[in-house]
Scaffold this active site. Structure first.
Site, short mmCIF file in Angstrom:
data_model
loop_
_atom_site.label_atom_id
_atom_site.label_comp_id
_atom_site.label_asym_id
_atom_site.label_seq_id
_atom_site.Cartn_x
_atom_site.Cartn_y
_atom_site.Cartn_z
N ILE A 58 72.04 -70.31 28.64
CA ILE A 58 72.16 -69.99 30.05
C ILE A 58 71.27 -68.80 30.40
O ILE A 58 70.57 -68.81 31.41
CB ILE A 58 73.63 -69.70 30.41
N GLU A 59 71.28 -67.80 29.55
CA GLU A 59 70.54 -66.57 29.84
C GLU A 59 69.03 -66.73 29.72
O GLU A 59 68.29 -66.21 30.56
CB GLU A 59 71.02 -65.45 28.91
N SER A 60 68.56 -67.39 28.68
CA SER A 60 67.11 -67.40 28.40
C SER A 60 66.58 -68.75 27.94
O SER A 60 65.41 -68.84 27.59
CB SER A 60 66.81 -66.37 27.31
#
Length: 170
Positions: A58-60
């Site tokens: 989700i983040e990267s």
């Protein structure tokens, strides 16, 4: 990962959005698969829910060199202050947020702290990881700031990624 029951209710929007990133796990020698397996092993060894290993999707999208225009960076998209609070060096010469191993160790440490603080409530831990513990706590106070839609959707995103992995037989 997730059992199939939550997948019947998972967001189709987020399931579709993250499918290309989770498909990268299908190649046995892919960089993403190797990193994911390492993060998953560390997450489980720390006694944390396996779903926390999905956060970098989700983040990267599991890219250690990812940078947000808003400042967060690395696999876990730590802000500089959060990274420093968890033992990472962030300066003009060195940014350990971009080091997959060091940033994962810091993230596991932070997640263990959040997991204890919020008594294992995974949705709350995920939202605190996204928004920051202080912002989450302030939102719970009567006059606190409201959390963003991004933060409220964060647990649903993790469920969607988990469901993609279940559907892919991972």
């Amino acid at each position: 990962m997730a059992d199939k029951a939550p997948c019947t209710h998972s967001s189709k929007k987020w399931t579709r959005h993250y499918a290309p990133y989770t498909r990268q796990l299908q190649s046995k020698n892919s960089r993403v698969r190797l990193m994911f397996n390492s993060v998953l092993s560390k997450t489980i060894a720390a006694g944390l829910p396996a779903e926390y290993a999905l956060i970098p999707f989700i983040e990267s999208h599991y890219k250690p060199s990812a940078r947000s225009a808003l400042g967060p960076a690395g696999l876990w998209q730590f802000t500089a202050p959060t990274a420093r609070n968890h033992g990472l060096k962030v300066s003009g010469k060195q940014d350990e947020r971009m080091n997959a191993i060091r940033s994962t160790d810091a993230a596991i440490k932070y997640l263990r702290y959040l997991h204890r603080k919020f008594k294992g409530d995974e949705a709350t831990v995920l939202m605190a990881f996204n928004a920051g513990e202080g912002r989450l706590l302030a939102s719970r106070r009567k006059s606190g700031r409201r959390l963003s839609g991004i933060t409220h959707a964060y647990p649903d995103k993790v469920t969607a990624v988990a469901c993609n992995l279940v559907r892919q037989g991972y």
